[in-house]
Scaffold this active site. Structure first.
Site, PDB file in Angstrom:
ATOM      1  N   HIS A  90      52.836  47.766 -15.911  1.00 28.98           N
ATOM      2  CA  HIS A  90      51.975  46.905 -15.087  1.00 28.98           C
ATOM      3  C   HIS A  90      52.362  46.941 -13.602  1.00 28.98           C
ATOM      4  O   HIS A  90      51.598  46.478 -12.762  1.00 28.98           O
ATOM      5  CB  HIS A  90      52.027  45.459 -15.595  1.00 28.98           C
ATOM      6  CG  HIS A  90      51.324  45.284 -16.906  1.00 28.98           C
ATOM      7  ND1 HIS A  90      50.064  44.738 -17.004  1.00 28.98           N
ATOM      8  CD2 HIS A  90      51.678  45.631 -18.172  1.00 28.98           C
ATOM      9  CE1 HIS A  90      49.683  44.733 -18.276  1.00 28.98           C
ATOM     10  NE2 HIS A  90      50.652  45.267 -19.001  1.00 28.98           N
ATOM     11  N   ASP A 114      52.369  46.242  -4.949  1.00 30.27           N
ATOM     12  CA  ASP A 114      51.876  45.560  -6.154  1.00 30.27           C
ATOM     13  C   ASP A 114      51.282  46.605  -7.097  1.00 30.27           C
ATOM     14  O   ASP A 114      50.603  47.525  -6.639  1.00 30.27           O
ATOM     15  CB  ASP A 114      50.768  44.557  -5.759  1.00 30.27           C
ATOM     16  CG  ASP A 114      50.846  43.260  -6.549  1.00 30.27           C
ATOM     17  OD1 ASP A 114      51.236  43.321  -7.730  1.00 30.27           O
ATOM     18  OD2 ASP A 114      50.520  42.202  -5.993  1.00 30.27           O
TER      19      ASP A 114
END
Ligand code: ADQ
Length: 457
Positions: free
Chosen positions: A156, A364
């Site tokens: 992720h 991110d």
């Protein structure tokens, strides 16, 4: 049809008290359709010596098997190697990694213990999908126990270039462990290329056509599977929430002022300090905007027992206080820094009334807030997304105002440009972003990973 087994550090057991987020809903949908098992940590820490067999509950075609973590495992595996080594390193923060051989041993030990508890629950044709950096060695531990099932892994968070990865003392053990999966998925092509680049440059593997890698005597697939959100549901919630009491209260309080909004967990990867500085620079450069705009940053306090988190919390409160003191007036607070969690409904309603969504992480994997902000907008009068070019979401949301989150002036200029943007341009930018989010929603993400895993041999 094969059963699906999902393994993640934390498990979302459906509950009446809390509504699940998009990822949990998508995985639950896939699990219910195929029948399956979700295995992971309960979140409880015990004073037991070792991990004991899981507590299993059954709900709508799905077994939830939860194990507790002994204190030592929590300290070494979770708080230690996963959160103080892998998290900063994979977010390119070499300066914040705090490596110790003790924590590393704890990380591999817990993965072995998870495999030992999971293996007896697995049937020969189950497909196993492992999530995130806490559990990289799980497949190799399961294979050691003799399991030959199809296994996929999804990361992720970002995967950095070789020069960053190589600073991790056990980098080779980590890469070797990934080679035990049949499919390794990343958020973006950049991450996938970085991963393949690490293997090739260090002479650990060969890359073939069609994103296949040959390494450590195994052939496996890898690729980009950008995660999505429940786009339509979010848009619907946002429409309804606009009339909720909290959102109406905020609207009344704002009056004619524009709302700029940021929503993040408290984490150094989110670029919150630079973001506040960027907004303050905007206020400084545009005196006419003083009193006409409010920046709401929603960031719950977290992990205050960890010194860096307590320090980060203090720094942010200090920056907000400094600029509120410098620019604020008796009837105007430039920055509202709110330290609490909000329900999805309230967040969606606030996103909808915000003229500008400010999403500026330093790094991110994807960033779902950026996607949620876009999904929540009124198609006739959408707000503007200001997005870091270092968020995975920037690869898809190319019509956002992309900024360098380290460049305070760039953030300030984007805020000014966004707040002044004519409606036609806002609609022209928003429409393709929304269409993309609708086409690539979280269920599509889930299906495309599982289809690729089915095809991987
Ligand atoms: P996170 O780092 O947690 O996830 P993000 O993708 O932004 O980051 O997701 C956060 C989620 O939590 C969003 O759904 C958001 O609405 C919610 N949230 C954040 N702050 C909140 C608040 N104050 N109150 C209530 N809800 C809040 C990791 C990776 C990301 C990746 C996701 C999914 O770091 O890059 O996008 O996994 O793969």
């Amino acid at each position: 049809m094969s059963r699906l087994v999902v393994v993640s550090n934390r498990v979302s057991v459906p509950s009446k008290a809390a509504s699940a987020g998009g990822l949990a809903v998508a995985l639950q949908t896939a699990l219910r359709a195929k029948g399956g098992l979700w295995f992971g940590w309960s979140g409880r820490v015990t004073d037991a010596e070792e991990i004991v067999p899981p507590n299993v509950t059954h709900e709508r075609n799905v077994d939830y098997a939860l194990v507790d973590l002994p204190q030592r495992d929590n300290d070494e595996y979770y708080a230690g190697f996963a959160n103080r080594v892998l998290w900063p390193l994979l977010h390119y923060r070499l300066d914040l990694t705090d490596f110790s051989r003790k924590d590393m041993a704890g990380y591999f030990r817990v993965n072995r213990a998870f495999a030992q508890q999971l293996a007896p629950l697995i049937k020969p044709d189950d497909v196993i999908w492992v999530h995130d950096y806490h559990l990289i060695p799980l497949a190799s531990e399961l294979r050691t126990l003799g399991l030959q099932n199809r296994m996929g892994f999804f990361l992720h968070i970002p995967w950095p270039p070789a020069d960053v990865l190589m600073t991790l003392p056990p980098h080779e053990a980590i890469v070797k462990a990934l080679a035990e999966y049949d499919l390794v998925g990343f958020q973006t092509e950049y991450d996938a290329d970085n991963f393949a680049g690490c293997l090739v440059r260090e002479g650990l593997g060969h890359r073939h056509q069609g994103n296949v890698i040959d390494a450590y005597g195994r052939k496996f697939r890898f690729g980009a599977f950008p995660i999505g959100i429940e786009t339509k549901a979010f848009a619907r919630i946002a429409r309804a929430a606009e009339k909720s009491s909290t959102v109406l209260r905020m609207k009344e309080n704002l009056g004619a002022r524009d709302l700029v909004m940021g929503v993040d967990r408290l984490d150094y990867s989110k670029g919150l300090g630079q973001r506040m500085e960027g907004y303050a620079r905007f206020v400084e450069m545009h005196p006419a905007m003083r009193g006409n705009v409010t920046y709401l940053q929603v960031t719950p306090k977290s992990r205050s027992e960890v010194p860096e988190f307590a320090e980060m919390q203090r720094t942010l409160a200090e920056i907000a206080g400094r600029y509120n003191g410098a620019y604020g007036d008796i009837d105007w607070t430039p920055i509202r820094y709110v330290n609490r969690t909000m329900s999805r409904n309230v967040l969606a309603g606030l996103y909808r009334i915000a003229k500008l969504g400010l999403v500026t992480p330093l790094r991110d994997g994807m960033n779902l807030v950026a996607k949620e902000y876009v999904a929540s907008q009124d198609p006739e009068d959408p707000g503007v997304l200001v997005l870091s070019r270092f968020a995975g979401a920037a690869r898809e949301l190319t019509q956002a105002l992309l900024v360098n989150p380290y460049d305070i002036d760039d953030i300030a200029n984007a805020i000014a440009r966004g707040l002044a943007m004519p409606r036609e341009e806002r609609i022209a930018r928003w429409t393709p972003m929304y269409a993309r989010l609708e086409a690539q929603n979280v269920n599509v993400w889930c299906d495309s990973f599982l289809t690729a895993l089915d095809a991987a041999t």
